[in-house]
Design an enzyme around this catalytic site. Sequence first.
Site, PDB file in Angstrom:
ATOM      1  N   PHE A 143       0.805  -1.225   0.000  1.00  0.00           N
ATOM      2  CA  PHE A 143       0.000   0.000   0.000  1.00  0.00           C
ATOM      3  C   PHE A 143       0.841   1.280   0.000  1.00  0.00           C
ATOM      4  CE2 PHE A 143      -2.044  -3.235   2.888  1.00  0.00           C
ATOM      5  CZ  PHE A 143      -2.705  -3.886   1.857  1.00  0.00           C
ATOM      6  N   CYS A 144       1.976   1.252  -0.658  1.00  0.00           N
ATOM      7  CA  CYS A 144       2.857   2.445  -0.718  1.00  0.00           C
ATOM      8  C   CYS A 144       3.160   2.968   0.676  1.00  0.00           C
ATOM      9  CB  CYS A 144       2.250   3.551  -1.576  1.00  0.00           C
ATOM     10  SG  CYS A 144       2.034   3.075  -3.277  1.00  0.00           S
ATOM     11  N   ALA A 145       3.289   2.071   1.627  1.00  0.00           N
ATOM     12  CA  ALA A 145       3.640   2.452   2.995  1.00  0.00           C
ATOM     13  C   ALA A 145       4.534   1.343   3.548  1.00  0.00           C
ATOM     14  CB  ALA A 145       2.379   2.617   3.840  1.00  0.00           C
TER      15      ALA A 145
END
Length: 463
Positions: free
Chosen positions: A385-387
Amino acid sequence: MSVAAPAASSAPAVAPSADPSRRAPLPVLGRDVSVPLVTGGEAPYAALDYAASAPALQRVWDDVAAYAPYYGSVHRGAGYLSQVSTELFENARRTVARFLDCREDDQAVFTRSTTDSLNLLARALPADCRVFVFETEHHAALLPWRDASVTCLDAPRSHQEAVASLERALAARDPHGPALVCVTGASNVTGELWPVRELAAVAHAHGARIVLDAAQLAPHRPVSVRDLDVDWVAFSGHKLYAPFGAGVLAGRPDWLDAADPYLAGGGASRRVVRRADGGVDVDWHDGAARHEAGSPNVIGAHAVASACTALTEAGFDALAARERRLTDLVRAGLASVPGVRVLSLFGDGAPRVGVISFVVDGWNSSHLAAALSAEYGIGVRDGLFCAHPLVGALLGGDAGGRGECGAPEAAPGERSLNAVRVSFGAGTPDEHVERFVRAVRELVRDGARWTYRTEDGRCVPAV
Ligand code: PLP
């Protein structure tokens, strides 16, 4: 990759509920779309990936369609439609500023997205500005500050810990230089709300400024710049039911007016003269125009304003109350499935929006997400999740990529490499989240009914 549509429809269609409380509060496009199931038949598509991109509100689509015949250039045409379009664009700016409850002298700049907005602010930082972020941020909020001196704080495990950690970090800095804190309003991984008002108070007490990443907050809760006392807010139209390529950065004008234009070009320049030595002198505009060079995205801005109006009229109290009911339903449903672990920083009682990530013992998250899509017509997201730092912290180590399809990525008791995320909002009927919970329960109990393989790093049905 292609998943063949079966010839005959065997899965029962789900009729819209007769009970209005089970229907989505706001109609969205795609609500009648059916998708083929790999096991035969079709199912109404359950879009449960709102945190990535929410479907367009019907109202937004209608407003865009109503304007489309009047489309014209903005700020640069003498014709009637150019005047209509310019007026519409500037009205959209005022609507967005009202939606965010901006201060009188704040300015709202139209950008492409939250990522674009935060990069714009990063380019406008004063010299020697220190930036403070938590490692829990989305990469859009973690990475734009590469030229500044960044302090990345550990993932806190409570609101109090977040506030105390920021307080310590700010107290340790040189109090004379400029500083910026960047914080999310709601996590795109756990859905948990962050103590923005408290963090803003700490930032200001230490002479720092604060920008709120409201990409996940604005679609779910009211955002008041005045009440939260933040200096800037960034959000994306496509997560706010307005997928026409516009985003917003709104807030204090001083740093933005003092900076070089984000994009150099027409619209940003007041006067340009060729010097005798062959160079070019430019007098740049102040205000939003300074950072909106080129032809503005009037349809995107109009769509964002339309979504702001629709959400305001629907009322965030009512929308949030219903979303809490769906969130409780999903969380309770997942808690009843053996081996499921919901990811959380702040614990069960933390306030949250409709974004829930989880792992299942012995299941490859990509495999589970692929089966939810192919066998149940449910669209969720799997991955990091781009985290990456946050998911790594929550899964207990550096987050990995996707596991190979087919084989479980983690044996019972071992740590997963990535997670599944389900997210929903004002366009979600009860049936979608109920089907999701039922599907997870069946898949975990009975296993997938189809076989899957890895193709280009994605898990897909082996058809
Ligand atoms: N911030 C958060 C919390 C997000 O969830 C996202 C996108 O998922 C972003 C920023 C970046 O948004 P965009 O991709 O629209 O620029």
